[in-house]
Design an enzyme around this catalytic site. Structure first.
Site, PDB file in Angstrom:
ATOM      1  N   GLY A  37       0.789  -1.228   0.000  1.00  0.00           N
ATOM      2  CA  GLY A  37       0.000   0.000   0.000  1.00  0.00           C
ATOM      3  C   GLY A  37       0.818   1.272   0.000  1.00  0.00           C
ATOM      4  O   GLY A  37       0.266   2.368  -0.043  1.00  0.00           O
ATOM      5  N   HIS A  38       2.133   1.160   0.044  1.00  0.00           N
ATOM      6  CA  HIS A  38       2.976   2.352   0.045  1.00  0.00           C
ATOM      7  C   HIS A  38       3.206   2.801  -1.393  1.00  0.00           C
ATOM      8  O   HIS A  38       2.606   2.280  -2.320  1.00  0.00           O
ATOM      9  CB  HIS A  38       4.301   2.045   0.774  1.00  0.00           C
ATOM     10  N   PHE A  39       4.077   3.756  -1.603  1.00  0.00           N
ATOM     11  CA  PHE A  39       4.320   4.265  -2.954  1.00  0.00           C
ATOM     12  C   PHE A  39       4.837   3.158  -3.876  1.00  0.00           C
ATOM     13  O   PHE A  39       5.514   2.227  -3.438  1.00  0.00           O
ATOM     14  CB  PHE A  39       5.345   5.405  -2.924  1.00  0.00           C
ATOM     15  N   ASP A  42       8.348   1.211  -3.733  1.00  0.00           N
ATOM     16  CA  ASP A  42       8.943   1.605  -2.451  1.00  0.00           C
ATOM     17  C   ASP A  42       8.195   0.882  -1.333  1.00  0.00           C
ATOM     18  O   ASP A  42       7.437   1.487  -0.585  1.00  0.00           O
ATOM     19  CB  ASP A  42       8.869   3.120  -2.265  1.00  0.00           C
TER      20      ASP A  42
END
Length: 131
Positions: A37-39, A42
């Site tokens: 769910g992060h960038f 990343d």
């Protein structure tokens, strides 16, 4: 979303001010949902989720010290109109193994609305990551 598991250490008169200390751990697994769910490209645990784990640790401390016994249906939330300086200096990545939350109680009070003010520290595999 529970961001703490065990084991834990509770010292009601511990910490640098003698007002309390709590330490809990969270095992990290490469398949944990928050990495995706992060960038894009990343994969790491967002700092906001580390902060949520700190808030859960603080709520647990209030429960453990008995501040919620006579408060059915209570909820824990940050103190309103207060600034929270947060410093992220490290990451929880899929290769990380253990996240440790520590709270060092500065002030704790009972009353109509009990509250807790503490320094928060997260370490990832022994390295400071969030304060």
């Amino acid at each position: 979303m529970l961001f703490i598991d065990g084991p834990l250490t509770i010292e009601p008169t511990g910490g640098p001010w003698g007002r309390g200390y709590l330490k809990v751990e969270m095992d990290i697994h490469p398949e944990d949902w928050f990495f995706r769910g992060h960038f894009k490209n990343d994969e790491c645990m967002p700092g906001t989720l580390m902060f949520e784990g700190c808030l859960q640790t603080m709520a647990f401390y209030l429960i453990a010290m008995g501040y919620t016994l006579s408060r059915d249906g209570w909820r824990f939330q940050p103190v309103r109109n207060r600034t929270y300086p947060l410093r992220c200096r490290g990451q929880v990545t899929p290769t990380s193994k253990k996240l440790i939350y520590e709270i060092f109680v500065e002030e704790i009070a009972d009353g109509p609305e009990p509250y807790l003010i503490a320094d928060l520290l997260c370490t990832v595999d022994g390295l400071k990551a969030f304060h």
